[in-house]
Scaffold this active site. Structure first.
Site, mmCIF file in Angstrom:
data_model
loop_
_atom_site.group_PDB
_atom_site.id
_atom_site.type_symbol
_atom_site.label_atom_id
_atom_site.label_comp_id
_atom_site.label_asym_id
_atom_site.label_seq_id
_atom_site.Cartn_x
_atom_site.Cartn_y
_atom_site.Cartn_z
ATOM 1 C CB CYS A 2 -0.941 0.011 1.198
ATOM 2 S SG CYS A 2 -0.078 -0.021 2.767
ATOM 3 C CB CYS A 8 -3.405 -0.861 8.973
ATOM 4 S SG CYS A 8 -4.294 -1.002 7.415
HETATM 5 FE FE1 FES Z 1 -1.627 0.077 4.258
HETATM 6 FE FE2 FES Z 1 -3.374 0.676 6.005
HETATM 7 S S1 FES Z 1 -3.737 0.378 3.911
HETATM 8 S S2 FES Z 1 -1.263 0.501 6.290
#
Ligand code: FES
Length: 131
Positions: free
Chosen positions: A34, A104
């Site tokens: 991400c 996360c």
């Molecule tokens: Fe990557 Fe939350 S979407 S840390």
């Protein structure tokens, strides 16, 4: 509702946000998928107790909420306890995260471990942050 009240609270009012100039340990971790990045600073006294924590997260709301909660969970704790902080404990303290947001909270666990690792390295002690 997708997010618990606690997640929303820590996302909207994150605790211990900022930089620490005189940190005893700094950890920076990122998630390649991400692209989110988390930086964690710890201040440790001569009894190995974490007296202050700060963080900066460039990432999603769950990452911000997780790091905020993680700082509260390790502040005032001995460093030996902080390294045991698991992402599950953070998720529980937040009253849960959606499954696709669990990574996360892993970032928060890793950031704390990286900061502790850095602290031990700076002290010249063999890092104890190993699974
Ligand atoms: Fe990557 Fe939350 S979407 S840390």
């Amino acid at each position: 509702m997708l997010y618990s009240e606690k997640v929303m609270d820590h996302f909207q009012h994150p605790r211990n946000v900022g930089k620490m100039e005189d940190a005893d340990g700094v950890g920076e971790v990122g998630n390649a998928k991400c692209g989110d990045i988390m930086k964690m600073y710890i201040k440790v006294d001569d009894k190995d107790v974490i007296t202050d924590v700060k963080f900066n997260t460039f990432g999603c709301g769950s990452a911000i909420a997780s790091s905020s909660m993680a700082t509260e969970m390790i502040k005032g704790k001995p460093i030996t306890e902080a390294i045991k902080l698991s992402n599950q404990a953070v998720v529980e303290a937040l009253d849960g995260l959606p499954a696709h947001k669990l990574h996360c909270s892993v970032l928060a666990e890793e950031a704390v471990k990286a900061a502790v690792d850095d602290y031990y390295t700076k002290k010249g002690v063999k890092p104890k942050v190993q699974e």
